[in-house]
Enzyme design. Structure first.
Site, PDB file in Angstrom:
ATOM      1  N   ASP A 104      45.172  50.943  43.170  1.00 58.67           N
ATOM      2  CA  ASP A 104      45.988  51.370  42.940  1.00 58.67           C
ATOM      3  C   ASP A 104      47.271  51.049  42.230  1.00 58.67           C
ATOM      4  O   ASP A 104      48.203  50.713  42.249  1.00 58.67           O
ATOM      5  CB  ASP A 104      46.880  50.123  45.084  1.00 58.67           C
ATOM      6  CG  ASP A 104      46.107  48.532  44.295  1.00 58.67           C
ATOM      7  OD1 ASP A 104      46.123  48.691  42.703  1.00 58.67           O
ATOM      8  OD2 ASP A 104      46.275  47.813  45.387  1.00 58.67           O
ATOM      9  N   GLU A 126      37.903  52.633  46.570  1.00 61.76           N
ATOM     10  CA  GLU A 126      38.310  51.147  46.600  1.00 61.76           C
ATOM     11  C   GLU A 126      39.973  51.453  47.509  1.00 61.76           C
ATOM     12  O   GLU A 126      40.749  51.791  47.890  1.00 61.76           O
ATOM     13  CB  GLU A 126      38.857  50.448  45.409  1.00 61.76           C
ATOM     14  CG  GLU A 126      39.358  48.598  45.962  1.00 61.76           C
ATOM     15  CD  GLU A 126      39.681  47.656  45.606  1.00 61.76           C
ATOM     16  OE1 GLU A 126      41.324  48.362  44.626  1.00 61.76           O
ATOM     17  OE2 GLU A 126      38.694  47.083  45.091  1.00 61.76           O
ATOM     18  N   GLU A 140      52.004  48.053  44.517  1.00 62.45           N
ATOM     19  CA  GLU A 140      50.641  48.232  44.652  1.00 62.45           C
ATOM     20  C   GLU A 140      50.224  48.983  46.254  1.00 62.45           C
ATOM     21  O   GLU A 140      49.681  50.184  45.939  1.00 62.45           O
ATOM     22  CB  GLU A 140      49.374  48.260  44.566  1.00 62.45           C
ATOM     23  CG  GLU A 140      49.236  47.560  42.930  1.00 62.45           C
ATOM     24  CD  GLU A 140      50.120  45.993  42.629  1.00 62.45           C
ATOM     25  OE1 GLU A 140      51.303  45.582  43.337  1.00 62.45           O
ATOM     26  OE2 GLU A 140      49.879  45.912  41.051  1.00 62.45           O
ATOM     27  N   HIS A 211      49.210  36.630  38.543  1.00 63.93           N
ATOM     28  CA  HIS A 211      49.435  37.246  37.624  1.00 63.93           C
ATOM     29  C   HIS A 211      50.380  38.482  38.303  1.00 63.93           C
ATOM     30  O   HIS A 211      51.342  38.811  37.920  1.00 63.93           O
ATOM     31  CB  HIS A 211      48.807  38.577  36.553  1.00 63.93           C
ATOM     32  CG  HIS A 211      48.098  39.107  37.891  1.00 63.93           C
ATOM     33  ND1 HIS A 211      48.298  40.608  38.351  1.00 63.93           N
ATOM     34  CD2 HIS A 211      47.043  39.044  38.278  1.00 63.93           C
ATOM     35  CE1 HIS A 211      47.719  41.045  38.971  1.00 63.93           C
ATOM     36  NE2 HIS A 211      46.514  40.248  39.295  1.00 63.93           N
ATOM     37  N   ARG A 213      53.498  40.944  40.228  1.00 64.62           N
ATOM     38  CA  ARG A 213      54.844  41.168  39.717  1.00 64.62           C
ATOM     39  C   ARG A 213      55.428  40.138  40.665  1.00 64.62           C
ATOM     40  O   ARG A 213      56.775  39.424  40.728  1.00 64.62           O
ATOM     41  CB  ARG A 213      54.943  42.720  39.915  1.00 64.62           C
ATOM     42  CG  ARG A 213      54.097  42.792  38.379  1.00 64.62           C
ATOM     43  CD  ARG A 213      54.817  44.427  38.959  1.00 64.62           C
ATOM     44  NE  ARG A 213      54.587  44.960  37.605  1.00 64.62           N
ATOM     45  CZ  ARG A 213      55.030  45.507  36.592  1.00 64.62           C
ATOM     46  NH1 ARG A 213      55.781  45.708  36.264  1.00 64.62           N
ATOM     47  NH2 ARG A 213      53.995  46.086  35.599  1.00 64.62           N
ATOM     48  N   HIS A 243      46.979  35.863  31.863  1.00 66.28           N
ATOM     49  CA  HIS A 243      47.547  36.873  32.300  1.00 66.28           C
ATOM     50  C   HIS A 243      48.221  37.346  30.927  1.00 66.28           C
ATOM     51  O   HIS A 243      49.311  36.519  30.618  1.00 66.28           O
ATOM     52  CB  HIS A 243      47.789  37.658  33.083  1.00 66.28           C
ATOM     53  CG  HIS A 243      47.599  39.063  33.835  1.00 66.28           C
ATOM     54  ND1 HIS A 243      48.528  39.903  32.890  1.00 66.28           N
ATOM     55  CD2 HIS A 243      47.189  39.731  34.032  1.00 66.28           C
ATOM     56  CE1 HIS A 243      48.204  41.371  33.045  1.00 66.28           C
ATOM     57  NE2 HIS A 243      47.558  41.060  33.814  1.00 66.28           N
TER      58      HIS A 243
HETATM   59  C1  UD1 Z   1      48.940  46.202  36.748  1.00 67.58           C
HETATM   60  C2  UD1 Z   1      48.331  46.431  37.964  1.00 67.58           C
HETATM   61  C3  UD1 Z   1      47.746  45.000  39.031  1.00 67.58           C
HETATM   62  C4  UD1 Z   1      46.524  44.851  38.450  1.00 67.58           C
HETATM   63  C5  UD1 Z   1      46.933  44.046  36.869  1.00 67.58           C
HETATM   64  C6  UD1 Z   1      45.334  43.872  36.745  1.00 67.58           C
HETATM   65  C7  UD1 Z   1      50.004  48.438  37.679  1.00 67.58           C
HETATM   66  C8  UD1 Z   1      52.106  48.291  38.500  1.00 67.58           C
HETATM   67  N1  UD1 Z   1      49.856  46.663  37.999  1.00 67.58           N
HETATM   68  O1  UD1 Z   1      49.359  45.008  36.464  1.00 67.58           O
HETATM   69  O2  UD1 Z   1      48.015  46.546  40.253  1.00 67.58           O
HETATM   70  O3  UD1 Z   1      46.506  43.630  39.325  1.00 67.58           O
HETATM   71  O4  UD1 Z   1      47.695  45.541  36.424  1.00 67.58           O
HETATM   72  O5  UD1 Z   1      45.412  42.763  35.590  1.00 67.58           O
HETATM   73  O6  UD1 Z   1      49.380  49.403  37.593  1.00 67.58           O
HETATM   74  N2  UD1 Z   1      49.378  43.080  28.976  1.00 67.58           N
HETATM   75  C9  UD1 Z   1      49.001  43.604  27.025  1.00 67.58           C
HETATM   76  N3  UD1 Z   1      48.139  42.722  26.601  1.00 67.58           N
HETATM   77  C10 UD1 Z   1      47.324  44.007  27.993  1.00 67.58           C
HETATM   78  C11 UD1 Z   1      47.407  43.677  29.372  1.00 67.58           C
HETATM   79  C12 UD1 Z   1      49.097  43.570  29.797  1.00 67.58           C
HETATM   80  O7  UD1 Z   1      50.382  43.321  26.260  1.00 67.58           O
HETATM   81  O8  UD1 Z   1      46.119  43.737  27.700  1.00 67.58           O
HETATM   82  C13 UD1 Z   1      51.551  43.010  28.376  1.00 67.58           C
HETATM   83  C14 UD1 Z   1      51.739  44.623  28.397  1.00 67.58           C
HETATM   84  O9  UD1 Z   1      53.158  43.742  28.036  1.00 67.58           O
HETATM   85  C15 UD1 Z   1      52.475  45.177  30.277  1.00 67.58           C
HETATM   86  C16 UD1 Z   1      52.607  43.344  30.793  1.00 67.58           C
HETATM   87  O10 UD1 Z   1      51.321  42.928  30.334  1.00 67.58           O
HETATM   88  O11 UD1 Z   1      53.522  45.133  29.797  1.00 67.58           O
HETATM   89  C17 UD1 Z   1      52.326  44.047  31.937  1.00 67.58           C
HETATM   90  O12 UD1 Z   1      51.297  44.686  32.457  1.00 67.58           O
HETATM   91  P1  UD1 Z   1      51.308  46.121  33.600  1.00 67.58           P
HETATM   92  O13 UD1 Z   1      50.235  46.285  33.340  1.00 67.58           O
HETATM   93  O14 UD1 Z   1      53.051  46.351  33.241  1.00 67.58           O
HETATM   94  O15 UD1 Z   1      50.958  45.169  34.372  1.00 67.58           O
HETATM   95  P2  UD1 Z   1      50.003  43.576  34.913  1.00 67.58           P
HETATM   96  O16 UD1 Z   1      51.069  42.918  35.699  1.00 67.58           O
HETATM   97  O17 UD1 Z   1      49.509  43.526  34.323  1.00 67.58           O
HETATM   98  N1  UDP Z   2      38.800  38.429  34.817  1.00 73.19           N
HETATM   99  C1  UDP Z   2      38.443  38.358  33.527  1.00 73.19           C
HETATM  100  N2  UDP Z   2      38.305  37.842  32.860  1.00 73.19           N
HETATM  101  C2  UDP Z   2      39.397  36.919  33.643  1.00 73.19           C
HETATM  102  C3  UDP Z   2      40.038  36.802  34.867  1.00 73.19           C
HETATM  103  C4  UDP Z   2      40.039  37.846  35.667  1.00 73.19           C
HETATM  104  O1  UDP Z   2      37.117  39.301  34.145  1.00 73.19           O
HETATM  105  O2  UDP Z   2      39.800  35.369  32.020  1.00 73.19           O
HETATM  106  C5  UDP Z   2      38.232  40.171  36.131  1.00 73.19           C
HETATM  107  C6  UDP Z   2      37.963  39.108  37.890  1.00 73.19           C
HETATM  108  O3  UDP Z   2      36.402  38.772  37.842  1.00 73.19           O
HETATM  109  C7  UDP Z   2      38.408  40.357  38.005  1.00 73.19           C
HETATM  110  C8  UDP Z   2      39.270  40.675  37.525  1.00 73.19           C
HETATM  111  O4  UDP Z   2      39.517  40.841  36.362  1.00 73.19           O
HETATM  112  O5  UDP Z   2      37.153  40.957  38.503  1.00 73.19           O
HETATM  113  C9  UDP Z   2      40.570  41.089  38.084  1.00 73.19           C
HETATM  114  O6  UDP Z   2      41.796  41.387  37.839  1.00 73.19           O
HETATM  115  P1  UDP Z   2      43.286  41.010  37.898  1.00 73.19           P
HETATM  116  O7  UDP Z   2      43.049  39.588  38.415  1.00 73.19           O
HETATM  117  O8  UDP Z   2      43.808  41.154  36.393  1.00 73.19           O
HETATM  118  O9  UDP Z   2      43.786  42.358  38.772  1.00 73.19           O
HETATM  119  P2  UDP Z   2      43.065  42.480  40.456  1.00 73.19           P
HETATM  120  O10 UDP Z   2      42.076  42.510  40.276  1.00 73.19           O
HETATM  121  O11 UDP Z   2      44.187  41.824  41.036  1.00 73.19           O
HETATM  122  O12 UDP Z   2      44.266  44.079  39.950  1.00 73.19           O
END
Ligand code: UD1
Ligand code: UDP
Length: 387
Positions: A104, A126, A140, A211, A213, A243
């Site tokens: 999602d 999923e 999501e 993490h 939002r 995160h």
């Molecule tokens: C996203 C997904 C969420 C998922 C999560 C998993 C959307 C809207 N949200 O949320 O469903 O649960 O990923 O973790 O798609 N950033 C970095 N490095 C990284 C990753 C993120 O710097 O490796 C920073 C960036 O500034 C980015 C911010 O984190 O803009 C947020 O990342 P984003 O993908 O927008 O949303 P998440 O909250 O991570």
């Molecule tokens: N995970 C990981 N390393 C970490 C934290 C989480 O590999 O330090 C894995 C965890 O096992 C799970 C996935 O990341 O499978 C979950 O990711 P996240 O919580 O970012 O996203 P969500 O599942 O909420 O979309």
């Protein structure tokens, strides 16, 4: 509609951009690459950068196209616009037979939407998770509802998820209950070999991730305060892989850095995370994937959210949806730490998310439908289509 000769491999484009998509599509990518029926290639959107990068070795697919859409703190609308445009370009160039998206995220929604514009059928891994609250989790819940309008194959992890799709009018012959591929991957990783747990002491071990939002800001600060109170017991070790999102770090670092009993660490690669989960006593999380993994390893999970799209774990008794109030977090965590009977009840509740065969079911269904005499269209015909 088109048909596809079974002598020619199905070119499958797997679109992924965030950590959980890589984890949950990894078994699909590995299985497709291992046999002759599919020719998979992976498009990484770069929605995440570091956190995606550390998951890529799970995929075992060499063919890869990398987009680079991540911008720090970009708006969802900018991310969406960039993703649809760039994924559309790749699809026009590559002309895959099939696009596979997972879950999602914005990457998944844009992968499905771009595929629809290019008239390429979409498989949704999923499918059917719902909270029923359109803006929680945000964005999501809307993303997955929209993907369900587009997809040709809906691979639902549980019967309840399939039920949501039926209630929304998705034709039953397009919905398949498979289990969740996260279980396939977790079992594969644990069988793969040894990794290091992040816990350093033999105190009671609490693994925390935050993490979402809708939890960012004041709510997350309150959760941080709850963790400080738990650590003050003096008999726990709290490990929190942070995160990479700046919105998470700007709250949790000042609140928790340097507190005794709390280790803030960088995101763990999957092998180390699985080892850490396997060693913990208790999980506190707002993650989706971790709600599925914890019961697979018999770890009680307290879900720090007001809604969940994974009620199966709660109904089975393996997880508890406790909300975001600091008082509730402390109370429930203390209860599980101090009441062995309650702890055992949760730990023994079992895993409702599958038995590790989701990927096999997904590939078998796709292979069957891509066989020579089966038309593969964008969608099945509807009630008002001509015969
Ligand atoms: C996203 C997904 C969420 C998922 C999560 C998993 C959307 C809207 N949200 O949320 O469903 O649960 O990923 O973790 O798609 N950033 C970095 N490095 C990284 C990753 C993120 O710097 O490796 C920073 C960036 O500034 C980015 C911010 O984190 O803009 C947020 O990342 P984003 O993908 O927008 O949303 P998440 O909250 O991570
Ligand atoms: N995970 C990981 N390393 C970490 C934290 C989480 O590999 O330090 C894995 C965890 O096992 C799970 C996935 O990341 O499978 C979950 O990711 P996240 O919580 O970012 O996203 P969500 O599942 O909420 O979309």
């Amino acid at each position: 509609m088109s048909t596809h000769s079974s002598a020619v491999p199905v070119r499958a484009m797997l679109v992924l951009g965030t950590r959980p998509e890589a984890i949950k599509l990894a078994p699909v990518a590995r299985a497709m690459a291992a046999g002759p029926r599919f020719e998979p290639f992976v498009v990484t959107t770069g929605q995440h950068r570091e956190m995606l990068h550390q998951m890529l070795s799970l995929l075992r697919v060499d063919a890869r196209i990398a987009l680079d859409v991540m911008r720090t703190r970009q708006q969802l609308s900018d991310l969406t616009a960039r993703l649809v445009r760039e994924l559309g370009d790749v699809m026009r160039e590559q002309r895959p037979d099939l696009v596979v998206v997972q879950g999602d995220t914005t990457t998944a929604l844009c992968g499905a939407l771009a595929a629809f514009y290019e008239k390429i059928p979409v498989a949704h891994v999923e499918a059917g998770l719902r909270t029923g609250v359109l803006d929680n989790p945000f964005p999501e819940e809307l993303n997955r509802c929209l993907i369900s309008r587009i997809a040709r194959w809906h691979f639902a992890p549980t019967p309840a998820a399939a039920g949501h799709l039926a209630a929304e009018g998705v034709p039953g012959e397009q919905v398949f209950v498979t289990g969740n591929t996260v279980v396939d991957n977790l079992l594969w990783v644990l069988a793969e070999g040894t990794a290091a747990s992040a816990f350093r002491t033999d105190a009671r071990r609490i693994l925390v991730t935050l993490h979402r939002r809708e939890n960012q800001g004041e709510r997350m600060r309150g959760m941080g305060r709850a963790l400080t109170r738990l650590a003050a017991r003096g008999d726990v070790e709290i490990v929190l892989p942070l995160h990479k999102s700046p919105a998470v770090r700007e709250v949790l670092l000042p609140e928790l850095d340097g507190r005794p009993g709390i280790s803030l660490i960088e995101p763990l690669d999957y092998l180390d995370f699985a080892a850490t989960l396997a060693e913990c006593d208790l999980v506190l999380t707002d993650s989706g994937g971790i709600q599925e993994e914890a019961p697979s390893l018999s770890k009680p999970a307290l879900v720090l959210r007001t809604t969940t799209e994974r009620p199966e774990a709660v109904e089975a008794g393996a997880a508890r949806l406790i909300g975001t109030d600091p008082e509730a977090i402390v109370t429930w965590a203390q209860r599980l730490l101090d009441d062995p009977a309650e702890y055992r009840r949760m730990a023994r509740a079992g895993n409702p998310f599958g038995d590790g065969t989701a990927t096999t079911r997904i590939l078998a269904q796709l292979a069957e439908d891509f066989a020579a005499d089966v038309p593969v269209g964008l969608t099945a015909s509807g009630p008002y289509s001509a015969a």
